[in-house]
Design an enzyme around this catalytic site. Sequence first.
Site, PDB file in Angstrom:
ATOM      1  N   GLY A 107      -0.379   0.295  -4.921  1.00 56.31           N
ATOM      2  CA  GLY A 107      -1.702  -0.280  -4.719  1.00 56.31           C
ATOM      3  C   GLY A 107      -2.679   0.284  -5.711  1.00 56.31           C
ATOM      4  O   GLY A 107      -2.758   1.502  -5.875  1.00 56.31           O
ATOM      5  N   ASN A 141       0.402   1.056   6.020  1.00 51.42           N
ATOM      6  CA  ASN A 141       1.119   0.226   5.049  1.00 51.42           C
ATOM      7  C   ASN A 141       1.879  -0.831   5.841  1.00 51.42           C
ATOM      8  O   ASN A 141       2.703  -0.505   6.676  1.00 51.42           O
ATOM      9  CB  ASN A 141       2.085   1.100   4.245  1.00 51.42           C
ATOM     10  CG  ASN A 141       3.001   0.304   3.323  1.00 51.42           C
ATOM     11  OD1 ASN A 141       4.095   0.751   3.008  1.00 51.42           O
ATOM     12  ND2 ASN A 141       2.586  -0.849   2.887  1.00 51.42           N
ATOM     13  N   GLY A 142       1.580  -2.115   5.569  1.00 52.73           N
ATOM     14  CA  GLY A 142       2.216  -3.215   6.295  1.00 52.73           C
ATOM     15  C   GLY A 142       1.161  -4.180   6.789  1.00 52.73           C
ATOM     16  O   GLY A 142      -0.035  -3.950   6.595  1.00 52.73           O
ATOM     17  N   TYR A 178      11.937  -4.961  -6.096  1.00 55.05           N
ATOM     18  CA  TYR A 178      10.794  -4.895  -7.018  1.00 55.05           C
ATOM     19  C   TYR A 178       9.841  -3.723  -6.782  1.00 55.05           C
ATOM     20  O   TYR A 178       9.369  -3.106  -7.729  1.00 55.05           O
ATOM     21  CB  TYR A 178       9.990  -6.203  -6.890  1.00 55.05           C
ATOM     22  CG  TYR A 178       8.576  -6.119  -7.405  1.00 55.05           C
ATOM     23  CD1 TYR A 178       8.317  -6.153  -8.781  1.00 55.05           C
ATOM     24  CD2 TYR A 178       7.501  -5.968  -6.537  1.00 55.05           C
ATOM     25  CE1 TYR A 178       7.022  -6.054  -9.263  1.00 55.05           C
ATOM     26  CE2 TYR A 178       6.203  -5.866  -7.015  1.00 55.05           C
ATOM     27  CZ  TYR A 178       5.968  -5.915  -8.374  1.00 55.05           C
ATOM     28  OH  TYR A 178       4.689  -5.800  -8.843  1.00 55.05           O
ATOM     29  N   CYS A 234       0.860  -1.182   0.000  1.00 59.08           N
ATOM     30  CA  CYS A 234       0.000   0.000   0.000  1.00 59.08           C
ATOM     31  C   CYS A 234       0.893   1.228   0.000  1.00 59.08           C
ATOM     32  O   CYS A 234       2.074   1.142   0.327  1.00 59.08           O
ATOM     33  CB  CYS A 234      -0.875   0.049   1.254  1.00 59.08           C
ATOM     34  SG  CYS A 234      -2.049  -1.296   1.349  1.00 59.08           S
TER      35      CYS A 234
END
Length: 431
Positions: free
Chosen positions: A28, A95-96, A234, A2
């Site tokens: 996202g 985020n996580g 990535y 995210c």
Amino acid sequence: MCGIAGVWNVEKSYNVLHDLLLGLQHRGQESVGIVLEDFKMIKSKGLVSQILSESNFLIGNSGIGHVRYSTYGSNTEIQPLIGITSKGKFAIAHNGNIPDAESRINSLVEKGSVFSSTLDTEIFLHYISLAPYSDPILSIQWAFSRIPSAYSVVILGKDKLIAARDRFGFRPLFYGKYKNGYVIASEDSVLYSIGASKIVEVLPGEIVIFSDSGIEKVKYANTNVKFCSFEYIYFSRPDSNFLYGNVHRARYRMGEILFEESNMRGDIVIPILDSGFSGALGFSAASKIPIELGLMRNRYLGRSFIMPENREEIIKRKLVPIPEVIKDKEVVIIDDSIVRGTTMKQIVKMLKENGARKVKVGIHSPPVVGPCPYGIDTSRKNELIANQKSIDEILSEINADELHYLSVEGLKKAIGGDNLCLGCLNLNYPV
Ligand code: SF4
């Protein structure tokens, strides 16, 4: 997977959040949400450009935002979440993943808490409410000190904006000065792109509080930094910079070291766009094999790793071979990773159908052998091809002529340090 953003004390914060979230769209693509001061909110499935349109404009000088790829809970739920706690009303964007979320939720529910979503993010609001302090900031610190990982978060309160990271620093977070106020985003490149200055990392184990009296920083936990190596391999933009420097440069070195370790030869190097591009440049420079555009990427379909549905169909439409480049060549393709193996199998097939004499595959990361409990969708264990098969078996499955991965040591050397999470690559999970 995210992206999160925040704006404090900047006129037309709606527009600024739009630009920040647009720059984070790669993190996202399922849904977008923003909450502005006085808890005005827009949340919807779709892309930033579709949801945060001019006709939806909200007035306000501060706010937070989120772009979501679901890794926990239902993908119909959208962040930020808003909750009325015993310490006041808050909106939170996360985020996580909290790896032990299920047992935490069960234990809170047993004690009488009522959850209104399936998102692990809601745990933060419950802990803030339950904290044995009347002060909201002390309550937020208490909540974070009880949840070791994995999170970067932004929290909007009545008169404050808060940015924080867990003590391991799995996920990134930065802030910078912008006009009369401040802006926050998951990646620093996004802050640079809107013209922010004095950009600083929110440190692992740190809470940064933005209010009318300026910035205050609080260290709430001892740190043991384990930054996600997949952000380098990535996930993040090539122009982003983390604790060991620039992402593009790290991927370039991954490509160089991949050549040093594999000594793979061929007529041309073809990058798998976009995230294999920097690694392919490095491989080409080190091997002196010319780099060519053998596979064109259709930009308007997004990245297949991000899109959970119709995967095979998306790959076919996304990567278009250029036969004039490929025909009769011994081709070395460079990609960042192989997760399930389905994409790579199709790429090899496509190149052979278009006349490649040989197709050799170079991967500028080690094999992905385990899932990620900290918020990257590397798939379940039994879907990971490197968990289920040996390298020789993968080679035969994807029907390539050679297959080489970067070693874990090579990856660390390429990124330039040791304070990394490598859990999905060596099964040594930090938490
Ligand atoms: Fe990143 Fe893998 Fe660690 Fe997850 S397990 S945080 S994807 S390195």
